[in-house]
Design a protein around this motif. Sequence first.
Motif, PDB file in Angstrom:
ATOM      1  N   THR A 127       0.834  -1.206   0.000  1.00 18.36           N
ATOM      2  CA  THR A 127       0.000   0.000   0.000  1.00 18.36           C
ATOM      3  C   THR A 127       0.869   1.257   0.000  1.00 18.36           C
ATOM      4  N   PHE A 128       0.309   2.333  -0.515  1.00 15.96           N
ATOM      5  CA  PHE A 128       0.914   3.655  -0.348  1.00 15.96           C
ATOM      6  C   PHE A 128      -0.203   4.683  -0.243  1.00 15.96           C
ATOM      7  N   ASN A 129       0.129   5.844   0.326  1.00 18.76           N
ATOM      8  CA  ASN A 129      -0.879   6.866   0.624  1.00 18.76           C
ATOM      9  C   ASN A 129      -0.558   8.189  -0.065  1.00 18.76           C
ATOM     10  N   ILE A 130      -1.608   8.837  -0.560  1.00 15.21           N
ATOM     11  CA  ILE A 130      -1.531  10.224  -1.024  1.00 15.21           C
ATOM     12  C   ILE A 130      -2.493  11.016  -0.147  1.00 15.21           C
ATOM     13  N   VAL A 131      -1.991  12.060   0.513  1.00 18.68           N
ATOM     14  CA  VAL A 131      -2.815  12.866   1.425  1.00 18.68           C
ATOM     15  C   VAL A 131      -2.830  14.313   0.950  1.00 18.68           C
ATOM     16  N   ASP A 132      -4.024  14.868   0.794  1.00 20.62           N
ATOM     17  CA  ASP A 132      -4.173  16.277   0.419  1.00 20.62           C
ATOM     18  C   ASP A 132      -5.378  16.838   1.168  1.00 20.62           C
ATOM     19  N   ASP A 133      -5.124  17.462   2.327  1.00 22.12           N
ATOM     20  CA  ASP A 133      -6.240  17.963   3.115  1.00 22.12           C
ATOM     21  C   ASP A 133      -6.849  19.239   2.550  1.00 22.12           C
ATOM     22  N   SER A 134      -6.213  19.838   1.543  1.00 18.71           N
ATOM     23  CA  SER A 134      -6.817  21.011   0.909  1.00 18.71           C
ATOM     24  C   SER A 134      -8.092  20.629   0.166  1.00 18.71           C
ATOM     25  N   LEU A 135      -8.215  19.372  -0.240  1.00 13.79           N
ATOM     26  CA  LEU A 135      -9.413  18.927  -0.964  1.00 13.79           C
ATOM     27  C   LEU A 135     -10.660  19.086  -0.107  1.00 13.79           C
ATOM     28  N   ILE A 136     -10.607  18.616   1.138  1.00 13.36           N
ATOM     29  CA  ILE A 136     -11.778  18.734   2.006  1.00 13.36           C
ATOM     30  C   ILE A 136     -11.939  20.159   2.521  1.00 13.36           C
ATOM     31  N   LYS A 137     -10.828  20.844   2.772  1.00 13.80           N
ATOM     32  CA  LYS A 137     -10.934  22.233   3.233  1.00 13.80           C
ATOM     33  C   LYS A 137     -11.608  23.108   2.190  1.00 13.80           C
ATOM     34  N   ASP A 138     -11.219  22.943   0.927  1.00 15.84           N
ATOM     35  CA  ASP A 138     -11.815  23.746  -0.143  1.00 15.84           C
ATOM     36  C   ASP A 138     -13.273  23.373  -0.367  1.00 15.84           C
TER      37      ASP A 138
ATOM     38  N   GLY B 272     -22.555  20.938  14.595  1.00 14.10           N
ATOM     39  CA  GLY B 272     -21.485  21.308  15.504  1.00 14.10           C
ATOM     40  C   GLY B 272     -20.506  20.202  15.829  1.00 14.10           C
ATOM     41  N   ALA B 273     -20.806  18.967  15.420  1.00 13.40           N
ATOM     42  CA  ALA B 273     -19.930  17.846  15.781  1.00 13.40           C
ATOM     43  C   ALA B 273     -18.586  17.935  15.066  1.00 13.40           C
ATOM     44  N   PHE B 274     -18.610  18.249  13.784  1.00 13.06           N
ATOM     45  CA  PHE B 274     -17.362  18.321  13.024  1.00 13.06           C
ATOM     46  C   PHE B 274     -16.478  19.444  13.551  1.00 13.06           C
ATOM     47  N   GLU B 275     -17.095  20.591  13.821  1.00 18.23           N
ATOM     48  CA  GLU B 275     -16.332  21.728  14.348  1.00 18.23           C
ATOM     49  C   GLU B 275     -15.698  21.381  15.690  1.00 18.23           C
ATOM     50  N   ALA B 276     -16.434  20.645  16.520  1.00 20.35           N
ATOM     51  CA  ALA B 276     -15.896  20.235  17.818  1.00 20.35           C
ATOM     52  C   ALA B 276     -14.691  19.319  17.631  1.00 20.35           C
ATOM     53  N   LEU B 277     -14.790  18.384  16.694  1.00 20.43           N
ATOM     54  CA  LEU B 277     -13.683  17.459  16.447  1.00 20.43           C
ATOM     55  C   LEU B 277     -12.453  18.204  15.951  1.00 20.43           C
ATOM     56  N   MET B 278     -12.654  19.156  15.054  1.00 19.99           N
ATOM     57  CA  MET B 278     -11.538  19.917  14.493  1.00 19.99           C
ATOM     58  C   MET B 278     -10.860  20.801  15.540  1.00 19.99           C
ATOM     59  N   SER B 279     -11.616  21.172  16.571  1.00 21.21           N
ATOM     60  CA  SER B 279     -11.044  22.010  17.633  1.00 21.21           C
ATOM     61  C   SER B 279     -10.421  21.172  18.741  1.00 21.21           C
ATOM     62  N   GLY B 280     -10.455  19.844  18.575  1.00 21.81           N
ATOM     63  CA  GLY B 280      -9.855  18.962  19.557  1.00 21.81           C
ATOM     64  C   GLY B 280     -10.806  18.443  20.617  1.00 21.81           C
ATOM     65  N   ASP B 281     -12.098  18.787  20.498  1.00 20.14           N
ATOM     66  CA  ASP B 281     -13.081  18.358  21.482  1.00 20.14           C
ATOM     67  C   ASP B 281     -13.788  17.094  20.977  1.00 20.14           C
ATOM     68  N   ALA B 282     -13.086  15.970  21.049  1.00 19.99           N
ATOM     69  CA  ALA B 282     -13.637  14.713  20.549  1.00 19.99           C
ATOM     70  C   ALA B 282     -14.843  14.263  21.359  1.00 19.99           C
ATOM     71  N   ALA B 283     -14.880  14.604  22.629  1.00 20.55           N
ATOM     72  CA  ALA B 283     -15.982  14.171  23.492  1.00 20.55           C
ATOM     73  C   ALA B 283     -17.306  14.765  23.030  1.00 20.55           C
ATOM     74  N   THR B 284     -17.292  16.052  22.693  1.00 20.72           N
ATOM     75  CA  THR B 284     -18.517  16.698  22.206  1.00 20.72           C
ATOM     76  C   THR B 284     -18.938  16.116  20.864  1.00 20.72           C
ATOM     77  N   HIS B 285     -17.966  15.904  19.991  1.00 25.26           N
ATOM     78  CA  HIS B 285     -18.250  15.266  18.698  1.00 25.26           C
ATOM     79  C   HIS B 285     -18.937  13.923  18.909  1.00 25.26           C
ATOM     80  N   ASP B 286     -18.354  13.086  19.751  1.00 29.34           N
ATOM     81  CA  ASP B 286     -18.878  11.745  19.964  1.00 29.34           C
ATOM     82  C   ASP B 286     -20.265  11.778  20.591  1.00 29.34           C
ATOM     83  N   ALA B 287     -20.487  12.707  21.507  1.00 30.52           N
ATOM     84  CA  ALA B 287     -21.785  12.799  22.178  1.00 30.52           C
ATOM     85  C   ALA B 287     -22.880  13.202  21.194  1.00 30.52           C
ATOM     86  N   ARG B 288     -22.576  14.124  20.308  1.00 27.11           N
ATOM     87  CA  ARG B 288     -23.588  14.579  19.346  1.00 27.11           C
ATOM     88  C   ARG B 288     -23.884  13.510  18.300  1.00 27.11           C
TER      89      ARG B 288
END
Length: 217
Positions: free
Chosen positions: A31-42, A149-165
């Motif tokens: 396996t090999f990986n190609i990562v481009d996080d600009s795709l989801i950000k855009d 709000g779950a995705f925003e919580a995860l991106m800010s490092g608040d996994a607990a709020t993400h998981d709860a929602r």
Amino acid sequence: MTRTLGLIHTSATLVPVFAELCAKHLPGVETFNIVDDSLIKDTVAAGHLTPGTARRVAGHIGSAEAAGADHILVTCSSIGAAVEASEPLTGVPVTRVDRPMADRAVALGRRIGVCATLSTTLDPTADLVRRRAAAAGAEIELTARLCEGAFEALMSGDAATHDARVAAALAELGGQVDVIVLAQASMARVAGAVESPVPILASPPLAMEHLAKELYA
């Protein structure tokens, strides 16, 4: 002959997730990986998949083929339309991560729930489920649920709020549908911690089961 799988991600956090799954389901496959996080950000910034982002997805798929992949897996559901558009242009099989999951959902029940933390993922996944149902000749009733709000919580490092929602949304949907589809790979870990009266499907393991059949055929 050794087979090679190229994985294309829009988040580096998914690399170890899929590395573990590949080790479990695809022993002996390189396996090999190609990562481009600009795709989801855009895509999130625009609110939809743009032509420019779609062209970049196609470019990454072409690069994976040029790098020697016998099969390519794109692990982000938000860019699924670009993956499908690239398939006819690629000389090796290309799989969008949520297609096997959509097929399983259609096989399991008529009332299908789709849960997501991003609208840019919810709509493409719901569309895919509807199209796979039509291709199978199945009539379905689809219920879409966005975990605000779950995705925003995860991106800010608040996994607990993400998981709860996410867990709250899954609990609510469980009483209304026959099967639940998780639109994002990042939601998969929550499914295992929720008691549900109906199956909850996550795309990564189902995609790996599909690839195992393809690569070992």
